[in-house]
Motif scaffolding. Structure first.
Motif, PDB file in Angstrom:
ATOM      1  N   TYR A  38       0.836  -1.206   0.000  1.00 17.90           N
ATOM      2  CA  TYR A  38       0.000   0.000   0.000  1.00 17.90           C
ATOM      3  C   TYR A  38       0.872   1.258   0.000  1.00 17.90           C
ATOM      4  O   TYR A  38       0.574   2.224  -0.718  1.00 17.90           O
ATOM      5  N   LEU A  39       1.931   1.254   0.796  1.00 16.69           N
ATOM      6  CA  LEU A  39       2.819   2.415   0.851  1.00 16.69           C
ATOM      7  C   LEU A  39       3.419   2.704  -0.525  1.00 16.69           C
ATOM      8  O   LEU A  39       3.497   3.863  -0.947  1.00 16.69           O
ATOM      9  N   VAL A  40       3.820   1.652  -1.233  1.00 16.52           N
ATOM     10  CA  VAL A  40       4.415   1.834  -2.559  1.00 16.52           C
ATOM     11  C   VAL A  40       3.368   2.351  -3.551  1.00 16.52           C
ATOM     12  O   VAL A  40       3.631   3.277  -4.330  1.00 16.52           O
TER      13      VAL A  40
ATOM     14  N   LEU B 132      -6.104  -1.969  -5.271  1.00 14.58           N
ATOM     15  CA  LEU B 132      -4.903  -2.446  -5.963  1.00 14.58           C
ATOM     16  C   LEU B 132      -4.042  -3.299  -5.046  1.00 14.58           C
ATOM     17  O   LEU B 132      -3.510  -4.353  -5.441  1.00 14.58           O
ATOM     18  N   THR B 133      -3.905  -2.841  -3.807  1.00 12.30           N
ATOM     19  CA  THR B 133      -3.095  -3.578  -2.825  1.00 12.30           C
ATOM     20  C   THR B 133      -3.680  -4.960  -2.554  1.00 12.30           C
ATOM     21  O   THR B 133      -2.953  -5.959  -2.532  1.00 12.30           O
TER      22      THR B 133
ATOM     23  N   VAL C  44      10.510  -6.886  -3.519  1.00 14.63           N
ATOM     24  CA  VAL C  44      10.325  -6.404  -4.892  1.00 14.63           C
ATOM     25  C   VAL C  44       9.679  -5.023  -4.887  1.00 14.63           C
ATOM     26  O   VAL C  44      10.105  -4.112  -5.608  1.00 14.63           O
ATOM     27  N   PHE C  45       8.670  -4.838  -4.055  1.00 16.55           N
ATOM     28  CA  PHE C  45       7.971  -3.551  -4.021  1.00 16.55           C
ATOM     29  C   PHE C  45       8.830  -2.461  -3.370  1.00 16.55           C
ATOM     30  O   PHE C  45       8.706  -1.280  -3.728  1.00 16.55           O
ATOM     31  N   ILE C  46       9.671  -2.833  -2.441  1.00 12.92           N
ATOM     32  CA  ILE C  46      10.576  -1.831  -1.849  1.00 12.92           C
ATOM     33  C   ILE C  46      11.565  -1.327  -2.902  1.00 12.92           C
ATOM     34  O   ILE C  46      11.828  -0.117  -2.994  1.00 12.92           O
ATOM     35  N   PHE C  47      12.103  -2.233  -3.716  1.00  9.39           N
ATOM     36  CA  PHE C  47      12.988  -1.802  -4.803  1.00  9.39           C
ATOM     37  C   PHE C  47      12.225  -0.945  -5.815  1.00  9.39           C
ATOM     38  O   PHE C  47      12.771   0.023  -6.363  1.00  9.39           O
TER      39      PHE C  47
ATOM     40  N   LYS D   3      13.144   6.558   5.047  1.00  8.73           N
ATOM     41  CA  LYS D   3      14.004   5.812   5.972  1.00  8.73           C
ATOM     42  C   LYS D   3      13.280   4.573   6.492  1.00  8.73           C
ATOM     43  O   LYS D   3      13.885   3.508   6.666  1.00  8.73           O
ATOM     44  N   ILE D   4      11.988   4.729   6.760  1.00  3.47           N
ATOM     45  CA  ILE D   4      11.202   3.589   7.245  1.00  3.47           C
ATOM     46  C   ILE D   4      11.151   2.494   6.188  1.00  3.47           C
ATOM     47  O   ILE D   4      11.349   1.316   6.491  1.00  3.47           O
ATOM     48  N   VAL D   5      10.912   2.896   4.933  1.00  2.00           N
ATOM     49  CA  VAL D   5      10.876   1.905   3.847  1.00  2.00           C
ATOM     50  C   VAL D   5      12.244   1.248   3.690  1.00  2.00           C
ATOM     51  O   VAL D   5      12.342   0.028   3.485  1.00  2.00           O
ATOM     52  N   PHE D   6      13.293   2.048   3.797  1.00  2.00           N
ATOM     53  CA  PHE D   6      14.648   1.494   3.680  1.00  2.00           C
ATOM     54  C   PHE D   6      14.912   0.437   4.752  1.00  2.00           C
ATOM     55  O   PHE D   6      15.529  -0.596   4.480  1.00  2.00           O
ATOM     56  N   LEU D   7      14.450   0.677   5.977  1.00  2.00           N
ATOM     57  CA  LEU D   7      14.665  -0.276   7.066  1.00  2.00           C
ATOM     58  C   LEU D   7      13.783  -1.514   6.928  1.00  2.00           C
ATOM     59  O   LEU D   7      14.088  -2.557   7.509  1.00  2.00           O
TER      60      LEU D   7
END
Length: 394
Positions: A128-130, A146-147, A261-264, A283-287
């Motif tokens: 959802y965040l992506v 979509l999510t 995959v979605f984080i990338f 930063k949160i997504v990176f962690l």
């Protein structure tokens, strides 16, 4: 001005105190339940994991309540649900003792479904965040749709055997073959033959050839010997549990791969388009990337573990790494909460909604630290990791 500053500090201290009291109060209640209700053991590592997840859930929920940007509210509501769902792991220690004591499979069913729900909510939070970043102008219900299509599709595809049959883990090809081998070994031992070899067991056992979960024939002699040799170690002690949990853990790996995959995809889109984004969200997504990666590594190691003791040891080691990652997540969630409850933070987040193209991107303390030590502060005035526009030659 001094009066306003004192009011702001007082509100922050009051909020922090409230969160701390809720967290400590919840831990006290959980401890009291352990003293009055029969339960299974609660290892220290599991207790620490539950405690920090609970704190993250409370902080996320307060971010959801205080979030000035309405489009960010669902993001932190999803995270609050995910982190607070860890309470289900704490409740698991009462299953089979204080609750459903007469049900043989109660603990397994509860673990199976609560574990699946936990990672389903993790995937929902990330995806959802992506989608919120990719389709920022879409309505909230559209992004949720979509999510659910993506995560729900992957979840149903891999988890449908478990959803259809709670005892599926006890009827997989591995367990069917294991039972056949165990029956033969028990017969040999009952006859006084304690010299158990793979060749001897294979000669007395019929093992099927499998295509997925479908039996398509029988194994040849040399194939049976290899298969029996694979399964014999699982006869010792509680090693069979690593075989039982294998389908569940394999499905969890797939869900975490989806998250990676979605984080990338998120960072690729951020680099290419530099869309407006709330403070600390990147930063949160990176962690979350090392968190999902660790989950993949841990569950793959669990699947490859034969001895139950090795499995438990890997679980304990994995908890240390995950706990460290969660501490960093807690820091940035807390920084996000502190930022949005400040005057400048509330103004910045509201401007992102109303006039995002005419304000400079927020560069937090972590960004400044990296710029100061690794880059040239005089030449970098905006965010880093964003492409610079090319200048046309005159």
């Amino acid at each position: 001005m001094l009066y306003s500053l004192c009011i702001t500090i007082g509100k922050k201290l009051k909020l922090s105190k409230k969160i701390f009291l809720i967290w400590i109060g919840s831990i006290v209640v959980a401890t009291l339940l352990l003293t009055v209700l029969p339960h299974n053991g609660l290892p220290l590592g599991d207790a620490a994991f539950n405690a920090i997840m609970l704190l993250l859930g409370i902080v996320s929920f307060y971010i959801f309540l205080r979030e000035p940007n309405p489009k960010n509210k669902p993001i932190f509501f999803n995270f609050a649900l995910f982190f607070l769902s860890s309470v289900l792991f704490y409740l698991a220690i009462f299953i089979g003792r204080a609750l459903w004591a007469s049900e043989v499979y109660a603990r397994f069913f509860y673990f199976e479904y609560s574990y699946s729900l936990f990672y389903f909510l993790l995937a929902i939070s990330i995806v959802y965040l992506v989608f919120d970043s990719l389709f920022n102008d879409f309505k909230t219900y559209t992004k949720y749709l979509l999510t659910l299509v993506v995560v729900g599709g992957v979840f149903v595809y891999y988890f449908h055997p478990i959803l259809e049959n709670p005892t599926y883990a006890y009827s997989t090809p591995d367990i069917v073959d294991f039972r056949a081998v165990r029956t033969t070994v028990e017969k040999l031992q009952a006859s006084g033959d304690n010299q158990i070899t793979a060749e001897k067991v294979a000669s007395l056992t019929d093992l099927a050839a499998w295509d997925g979960d479908l039996q398509v024939g029988t194994l040849f002699a040399n194939q049976k010997v290899r298969r029996v040799a694979e399964l014999l170690p699982y006869l010792e002690g509680q090693n069979v549990f690593t075989l039982i949990y294998k389908p569940l853990y394999l499905n969890v790996i797939y869900l975490n791969v989806l998250g990676v995959v979605f984080i990338f995809l998120f960072f690729g889109y951020q680099y290419k388009n530099d869309p407006p984004q709330g403070a600390y969200i990147e930063k949160i997504v990176f962690l979350l990337l090392p968190y999902c990666s660790l989950e993949i590594f841990h569950h793959f190691a669990y699947i490859k573990s034969i001895e139950w003791g090795s499995y438990l040891e890997l679980h304990r080691i994995g908890q240390y790494l995950t706990f460290a990652n969660l501490l960093f997540l807690l820091i940035f969630f807390s920084l996000r909460l502190r930022f949005i409850t400040s005057v400048k933070g509330e103004f910045y987040e509201r401007e992102l909604v109303s006039d995002s193209e005419h304000i400079s991107r927020w560069r937090d303390g972590f960004d400044n630290l990296v710029v100061r030590h690794f880059l040239n502060p005089e030449t970098l005035h905006g965010r880093f990791f964003t492409p610079r526009p090319t200048r046309e030659k005159a």
